[in-house]
Design a protein around this motif. Sequence first.
Motif, PDB file in Angstrom:
ATOM      1  N   ILE A 211       0.879  -1.373  -0.022  1.00  0.00           N
ATOM      2  CA  ILE A 211       0.025   0.067  -0.107  1.00  0.00           C
ATOM      3  C   ILE A 211       0.855   1.179  -0.063  1.00  0.00           C
ATOM      4  N   GLU A 212       0.662   2.171  -1.119  1.00  0.00           N
ATOM      5  CA  GLU A 212       1.401   3.414  -0.886  1.00  0.00           C
ATOM      6  C   GLU A 212       1.076   4.109   0.056  1.00  0.00           C
ATOM      7  N   PRO A 213       2.204   4.962   0.594  1.00  0.00           N
ATOM      8  CA  PRO A 213       2.134   5.692   2.001  1.00  0.00           C
ATOM      9  C   PRO A 213       0.924   6.848   1.671  1.00  0.00           C
ATOM     10  N   PHE A 214       0.365   7.526   0.729  1.00  0.00           N
ATOM     11  CA  PHE A 214      -0.398   8.300   0.451  1.00  0.00           C
ATOM     12  C   PHE A 214      -1.829   7.890   0.177  1.00  0.00           C
ATOM     13  N   THR A 215      -1.979   6.526   0.129  1.00  0.00           N
ATOM     14  CA  THR A 215      -3.344   6.004  -0.121  1.00  0.00           C
ATOM     15  C   THR A 215      -4.413   6.367   0.844  1.00  0.00           C
ATOM     16  N   LYS A 216      -5.574   6.829   0.282  1.00  0.00           N
ATOM     17  CA  LYS A 216      -6.680   7.250   0.753  1.00  0.00           C
ATOM     18  C   LYS A 216      -8.117   6.298   0.867  1.00  0.00           C
ATOM     19  N   LEU A 217      -8.184   5.826  -0.300  1.00  0.00           N
ATOM     20  CA  LEU A 217      -9.217   4.988  -0.602  1.00  0.00           C
ATOM     21  C   LEU A 217      -9.011   3.864  -1.436  1.00  0.00           C
ATOM     22  N   MET A 218      -9.615   2.505  -1.045  1.00  0.00           N
ATOM     23  CA  MET A 218      -9.813   1.481  -2.159  1.00  0.00           C
ATOM     24  C   MET A 218     -11.084   1.186  -2.393  1.00  0.00           C
ATOM     25  N   LEU A 219     -11.394   1.085  -3.837  1.00  0.00           N
ATOM     26  CA  LEU A 219     -12.649   0.584  -4.307  1.00  0.00           C
ATOM     27  C   LEU A 219     -12.571  -0.903  -4.634  1.00  0.00           C
ATOM     28  N   ILE A 220     -13.100  -1.830  -4.148  1.00  0.00           N
ATOM     29  CA  ILE A 220     -13.031  -2.935  -4.651  1.00  0.00           C
ATOM     30  C   ILE A 220     -14.452  -3.722  -5.017  1.00  0.00           C
ATOM     31  N   ASN A 221     -14.329  -4.423  -6.313  1.00  0.00           N
ATOM     32  CA  ASN A 221     -15.460  -4.918  -6.873  1.00  0.00           C
ATOM     33  C   ASN A 221     -15.123  -6.215  -7.032  1.00  0.00           C
TER      34      ASN A 221
END
Length: 430
Positions: A211-221
């Motif tokens: 996970i990148e350090p600036f990750t804010k949101l993950m949308l999973i389908n």
Amino acid sequence: MYRLFCICHRNLYRQRKAFLKGSFVQAAMMPTDVFLMVWSVLLAPCVWVQGDSSPNITDLTFKNMDFAMDVYRKISSYHDNNIFFSPLCVSTAFTSLSLGACGSTRDQILKGLNLDLLEHRGGRSGLIPELFQHLQRNITQDDALMFQQSTALFVGQDFEIEMAFSEQIKQFFGADINNVDFGDPKVSMATINEYVRKQTGNKVKEMVTSIEPFTKLMLINTIYFKGAWDLPFDPNNTENGRFYVDKYNIVQVPMMFKDDKFYTTYDKELKVKVLRLPYVAGSAMLIVLPDADVDYTEVDEEITATRFTDWTQNLKKRKLEVHLPKFKMEQSYALQKILPNLGITDIFQDTANLTGLSKEPGLKVSEVLHKAVIEVDERGTVAAAATSVGITAYSLPQVFIVNRPFFFFIYHESTNSLLFMGRVIDPSKY
């Protein structure tokens, strides 16, 4: 940076040992990271209905099929290897993302997916997500079909998504929204991977590896399909046979055999034989085999939704000996290199407009990785603008031997929705 994960996986087996793997599509935001993961598994063809009425599921699946052919042709222009991907996986991911896109960014997404004219014809912006919602309901209403689809948002504690986007993704895609601490990569990865394992029957065990350090949101389908041949092959009849990759390259592969009544047809214009192999619960694989004197590349440009529909509408039942190679494929594609060729460009550039998703500045998609897995064995799959003129069920050979490069399509028959398509150049490659 906004990273988007799109994963597509498909398996079909009568028993629960379906072989499934995941992959992801990363998308990047600046200065934050957002991931969109899509994991999918199987759907099928459709019939185009024109008129003044509002677009329906049939129109959606027809357009999605032509989108599939567009993507296929772009992928095939890069190499002459095996190809396998899920158009439904990609279109679902980007339709979800379009809920947060505005202006030309959104327009490009819908046009690239071949859905812009449907929205224009319907006269309202919420039509496309509604059609995807109805499609899912129609597929899952058959209890005998093992099909599961889910959408989830994993939101960082310091990231605010727009309320309208949150409500719409819940409404149309039934999304679960969960808060995670991306500042603790190990814990957040464990949470997300556990969700994916649960939704995919424990087949995709490690979806996220970093996970990148600036990750804010993950949308999973996730879309999961498992099935079995309606007419299974007897493993005792499987023998090694020759497969002609080309005139200079011959490989030995396990060749399955079945003597039964199958639906088949022949396209005289393209010079291809077509065979339908049904799965239980209303889905099927369509095999398209060019004649021995026809190069498969000659068929590439001619496969369209209309052509596919003509094939399925002209199938006739006949006694046939079928010889089909067992094969497995695991294919990955960097779609950020392919989708711009279909006109989807803004979302990958600094000019991306994702203000419908969040008011944070500088959001854009940096990477879209699509992965699809398929395995075909004796039990099942663990995993032209014209009319029907030139298509006939007569003068077909009594033996259908798939011993040279061929195309295949997997589809859910009652909704005519295409989930996977591919070509097999060398079934010995995995």
